[in-house]
Design an enzyme around this catalytic site. Structure first.
Site, PDB file in Angstrom:
ATOM      1  N   ARG A   3     -50.950  30.401-117.991  1.00 40.96           N
ATOM      2  CA  ARG A   3     -51.972  31.092-117.232  1.00 40.96           C
ATOM      3  C   ARG A   3     -52.681  32.733-117.805  1.00 40.96           C
ATOM      4  O   ARG A   3     -51.352  33.245-118.421  1.00 40.96           O
ATOM      5  CB  ARG A   3     -51.710  31.158-115.704  1.00 40.96           C
ATOM      6  CG  ARG A   3     -50.335  31.935-115.620  1.00 40.96           C
ATOM      7  CD  ARG A   3     -49.666  32.377-114.328  1.00 40.96           C
ATOM      8  NE  ARG A   3     -49.012  30.948-113.740  1.00 40.96           N
ATOM      9  CZ  ARG A   3     -50.433  30.003-112.496  1.00 40.96           C
ATOM     10  NH1 ARG A   3     -51.146  30.635-112.503  1.00 40.96           N
ATOM     11  NH2 ARG A   3     -49.104  29.331-112.446  1.00 40.96           N
ATOM     12  N   GLU A  33     -39.726  27.352-111.693  1.00 36.06           N
ATOM     13  CA  GLU A  33     -39.606  27.578-112.570  1.00 36.06           C
ATOM     14  C   GLU A  33     -39.510  29.310-112.307  1.00 36.06           C
ATOM     15  O   GLU A  33     -39.551  29.961-111.432  1.00 36.06           O
ATOM     16  CB  GLU A  33     -40.600  27.521-113.225  1.00 36.06           C
ATOM     17  CG  GLU A  33     -41.705  28.753-113.206  1.00 36.06           C
ATOM     18  CD  GLU A  33     -42.253  29.770-114.092  1.00 36.06           C
ATOM     19  OE1 GLU A  33     -40.935  30.177-114.625  1.00 36.06           O
ATOM     20  OE2 GLU A  33     -42.899  30.247-114.101  1.00 36.06           O
ATOM     21  N   SER A  34     -38.124  29.878-113.250  1.00 36.20           N
ATOM     22  CA  SER A  34     -37.940  31.014-112.926  1.00 36.20           C
ATOM     23  C   SER A  34     -38.262  32.697-112.751  1.00 36.20           C
ATOM     24  O   SER A  34     -38.086  33.565-112.727  1.00 36.20           O
ATOM     25  CB  SER A  34     -35.766  31.342-112.826  1.00 36.20           C
ATOM     26  OG  SER A  34     -36.344  31.209-114.249  1.00 36.20           O
ATOM     27  N   GLN A  35     -39.149  32.162-114.387  1.00 39.75           N
ATOM     28  CA  GLN A  35     -39.667  33.139-115.419  1.00 39.75           C
ATOM     29  C   GLN A  35     -40.938  33.753-114.192  1.00 39.75           C
ATOM     30  O   GLN A  35     -40.424  35.399-114.325  1.00 39.75           O
ATOM     31  CB  GLN A  35     -39.991  32.791-116.141  1.00 39.75           C
ATOM     32  CG  GLN A  35     -38.966  32.878-117.530  1.00 39.75           C
ATOM     33  CD  GLN A  35     -39.325  32.100-118.768  1.00 39.75           C
ATOM     34  OE1 GLN A  35     -40.039  31.224-119.092  1.00 39.75           O
ATOM     35  NE2 GLN A  35     -39.350  33.134-119.645  1.00 39.75           N
ATOM     36  N   CYS A  93     -47.866  31.316-121.616  1.00 41.29           N
ATOM     37  CA  CYS A  93     -48.591  30.039-121.473  1.00 41.29           C
ATOM     38  C   CYS A  93     -48.667  29.282-120.709  1.00 41.29           C
ATOM     39  O   CYS A  93     -49.738  28.508-121.381  1.00 41.29           O
ATOM     40  CB  CYS A  93     -47.065  29.631-122.220  1.00 41.29           C
ATOM     41  SG  CYS A  93     -45.768  29.311-120.697  1.00 41.29           S
TER      42      CYS A  93
END
Length: 435
Positions: A53, A115-117, A51
């Site tokens: 890049r 962020e962890s994703q 979402c």
């Protein structure tokens, strides 16, 4: 061989452009990867499309040609002007590309720092291309090292404490708007993918009940069951009912077209807080007086606050990234010299064979003395090559000596283009890196 990243991210592209550039499914990625790797100057490639890049990561023979090939193909598939893309794209070459990849995987380049994703998303992007036959050991070296770098960032800093994602920021914003009133409210989550599940988990944490909506009821029900008794599953057919009854909505589908349109609205007097977490957008623009709509780019200010709170740790993390980049290139240069040294010795062995055969055929050496003469020749050459090979190993780790190594390869007619470097990985590197 060179590394390159062509990046279209939240830092250089607005949401509208990212929506046009995004890859909606695996087939679109596969087509792009296959097109890229048909160019003789592109060895390998993989695509990160999230979402925030779209990044094209490449191993190339020619970065100038590969950069323009990427822009041309992206222009064709998105119907965006080539020069508009060139203005928006951020080009990273070689060491800058490697440092950028390490920063991305360590979540230092994310809209929400820490962020962890993203680590898993980049690993999955490489795995997809590898399975497609369009990425291999050249990019695997970078990804393997990047994952180690990300682990070091997590271990050495607290930048990823209380892991943050777009979903968690959206829920935090809803909580900020509604305060304690959010407890006991029913929230609608559209999409049962990773983002939707994360949103549901955060909503449950703040005391909401959740209705999880998707196209495949069986799949959605399985996800809902795994989240607990406060999550109900339903299908997209029931969407109009929910959006006209409940005020809180989070959407994260992979649909190319908006799933929520103005013609679905029946009750315009209902106060609504909607969070569109999808690229392309799930919710079309609509003029509703009591609608408060947040899109991904609307969360930028929260991201900036998050960065400010973590600035000291982000600086430390950036230092780790820079250190790992230097270690990676030191290892890569050292690794590159081993096949050169091996082929030098193979050339020596071939020369000994030829000269021994000639000497015996001409009667210069009795056949019964061949073994002793061969041993003496090998020892002489080993002594002669010892200092040069040690000097090559020592000099290979320094950037300034790269041309020297290329000169040696040219003098000795050595080709390392198709060498499997994995067999040499333990000669200079002790971190367990998977080449």
């Amino acid at each position: 061989m060179y590394y390159q990243v062509v990046s279209f991210s939240h830092k250089s592209c607005d949401q509208g452009m990212r929506e046009k550039l995004a890859f909606a499914n695996d087939e679109e990625k596969r087509e792009m990867l296959n097109q890229l790797t048909t160019f003789e100057f592109v060895y390998e490639a993989f695509i990160v499309s999230t979402c925030n890049r779209v990044e094209i990561v490449l191993a190339t023979r020619d970065n100038f040609s590969s950069y323009h090939a990427v822009l041309g193909l992206m222009s064709q598939r998105s119907d965006l002007n080539f020069y508009e893309l060139k203005t928006a794209a951020k080009r990273h070459d070689d060491e800058e590309a490697v440092e950028h990849i390490f920063s991305v995987v360590s979540s230092l380049d994310s809209l929400v720092i820490g962020e962890s994703q993203i680590t898993g998303q980049v690993k999955e992007a490489f795995r997809f291309s590898h399975a497609n036959g369009t990425a291999g050991r050249k990019l695997n070296r970078v990804i393997s090292y990047a994952v180690k770098c990300a682990a070091e960032v997590r271990n050495a800093t607290n930048i990823s404490q209380n892991p943050i994602s777009i979903a968690s920021v959206a829920v935090a914003q809803a909580h900020k708007l509604l305060g304690d009133n959010i407890q006991g409210m029913k929230a609608i989550v559209i999409g049962a993918g990773d983002m939707g599940v994360l949103a549901a988990k955060h909503l449950l944490r703040v005391g909401c009940d959740v209705v999880l909506i998707g196209r495949d009821l069986e799949k959605v029900q399985a996800v809902a069951d795994s989240l607990g008794e406060n999550v109900k599953a339903d299908t997209m057919d029931a969407l109009p009912k929910y959006i006209n009854r409940y005020r809180l909505l989070f959407s994260a589908t992979s649909s190319k077209e908006p799933v929520i349109t103005s013609d679905l609205i029946e009750n315009e007097t209902l106060p609504r807080h909607w969070f569109d977490m999808a690229i392309p957008r799930d919710i079309e623009d609509m003029d509703l007086e009591k609608l408060q709509l947040f899109r991904i780019d609307d969360l930028r200010s929260i991201s900036n606050d998050n960065h400010a709170l973590r600035e000291e740790q982000a600086v430390r993390a950036a230092e780790i990234v820079s250190q790992y980049k230097e270690e990676f290139y030191t290892w890569l240069r050292a690794l590159s010299i081993e096949p050169v040294i091996k082929q030098m010795r193979e050339h020596v062995s071939e020369a000994i064979d030829k000269e021994m055969y000639r000497a015996i055929q001409k009667g210069f050496v009795p056949a019964e003395h061949e073994a002793n003469m061969r041993k003496m020749a090998e020892q002489m050459f080993n002594r002669f090559l010892h200092d040069p090979t040690q000097n090559l190993r020592h000099s290979s780790v320094e950037k300034k000596n790269a041309n020297c190594i290329e000169a040696v390869k040219k003098m000795f007619n050595i080709d390392t283009e198709n060498i499997d470097f994995k067999q040499y990985k333990n000669d200079h590197h002790t971190k367990g890196y998977s080449a």
